[in-house]
Design a protein around this motif. Sequence first.
Motif, PDB file in Angstrom:
ATOM      1  N   GLY A 110       0.564  -1.877   0.011  1.00 20.25           N
ATOM      2  CA  GLY A 110       0.111   0.326  -0.392  1.00 20.25           C
ATOM      3  C   GLY A 110       0.309   1.533  -0.030  1.00 20.25           C
ATOM      4  O   GLY A 110      -0.160   2.018   0.017  1.00 20.25           O
ATOM      5  N   LYS A 111       1.560   1.451  -0.460  1.00 17.24           N
ATOM      6  CA  LYS A 111       3.038   1.907  -0.112  1.00 17.24           C
ATOM      7  C   LYS A 111       3.558   2.685  -1.541  1.00 17.24           C
ATOM      8  O   LYS A 111       4.157   1.196  -2.201  1.00 17.24           O
ATOM      9  N   ILE A 112       4.135   3.629  -1.962  1.00 13.54           N
ATOM     10  CA  ILE A 112       5.438   3.875  -3.049  1.00 13.54           C
ATOM     11  C   ILE A 112       6.698   3.403  -2.270  1.00 13.54           C
ATOM     12  O   ILE A 112       7.165   4.426  -1.279  1.00 13.54           O
ATOM     13  N   VAL A 113       7.157   2.451  -2.793  1.00 13.04           N
ATOM     14  CA  VAL A 113       8.686   1.854  -2.023  1.00 13.04           C
ATOM     15  C   VAL A 113       9.464   1.937  -3.557  1.00 13.04           C
ATOM     16  O   VAL A 113      11.113   2.380  -2.704  1.00 13.04           O
ATOM     17  N   SER A 114       8.952   2.415  -4.226  1.00 15.24           N
ATOM     18  CA  SER A 114      10.661   3.004  -5.617  1.00 15.24           C
ATOM     19  C   SER A 114       9.513   4.232  -6.238  1.00 15.24           C
ATOM     20  O   SER A 114       9.105   3.766  -6.675  1.00 15.24           O
ATOM     21  N   GLU A 115      10.643   5.330  -7.036  1.00 11.86           N
ATOM     22  CA  GLU A 115      10.516   5.313  -7.421  1.00 11.86           C
ATOM     23  C   GLU A 115      11.568   6.370  -8.815  1.00 11.86           C
ATOM     24  O   GLU A 115      12.934   5.621  -8.366  1.00 11.86           O
ATOM     25  N   GLN A 116      10.976   6.064 -10.123  1.00 11.41           N
ATOM     26  CA  GLN A 116      12.444   5.785 -10.709  1.00 11.41           C
ATOM     27  C   GLN A 116      12.181   6.953 -12.171  1.00 11.41           C
ATOM     28  O   GLN A 116      10.805   6.425 -12.628  1.00 11.41           O
ATOM     29  N   PHE A 117      13.565   7.856 -12.932  1.00 11.71           N
ATOM     30  CA  PHE A 117      13.162   8.393 -13.467  1.00 11.71           C
ATOM     31  C   PHE A 117      13.587   8.939 -14.523  1.00 11.71           C
ATOM     32  O   PHE A 117      14.918   8.171 -14.700  1.00 11.71           O
ATOM     33  N   PHE A 118      13.009   8.833 -15.664  1.00  9.56           N
ATOM     34  CA  PHE A 118      13.801   8.291 -17.430  1.00  9.56           C
ATOM     35  C   PHE A 118      13.783   9.451 -17.996  1.00  9.56           C
ATOM     36  O   PHE A 118      11.972   9.505 -18.708  1.00  9.56           O
TER      37      PHE A 118
END
Length: 119
Positions: A110-118
């Motif tokens: 129920g939570k965002i554990v990673s974000e990655q930007f391209f």
Amino acid sequence: MTIEQIANRLVELCRKGDFESAQKELFANDAVSIEPYETPAFEKETKGLPAILEKGNKFQDMVETMHKLEVSDPLIGTGAFACTMRMDVSMKDKQRWDMTEVCAYVVKDGKIVSEQFFV
């Protein structure tokens, strides 16, 4: 929250430019943020919600004017989602950036554990 609810809420808050509320509400305390290699102002990887919030504040402090902010509807998978984010900003050093990133998010418990930007 379901992944659909998380994705839609993130997009809703980002469209308002309220990135800090999105992070505080939707991110896990041990989340990881990964920048593209092309981003010189930040570390490649930021670990932990407090450090992610600090990175966001640092970016906001660099921005003089946000000319345009567009966030696409999310594409939602079983455990991850993605959207595009276009920012047209004038920085305090007078450079103007108009860039579009693909933003990918992994959700667990129920939570965002990673974000990655391209870019």
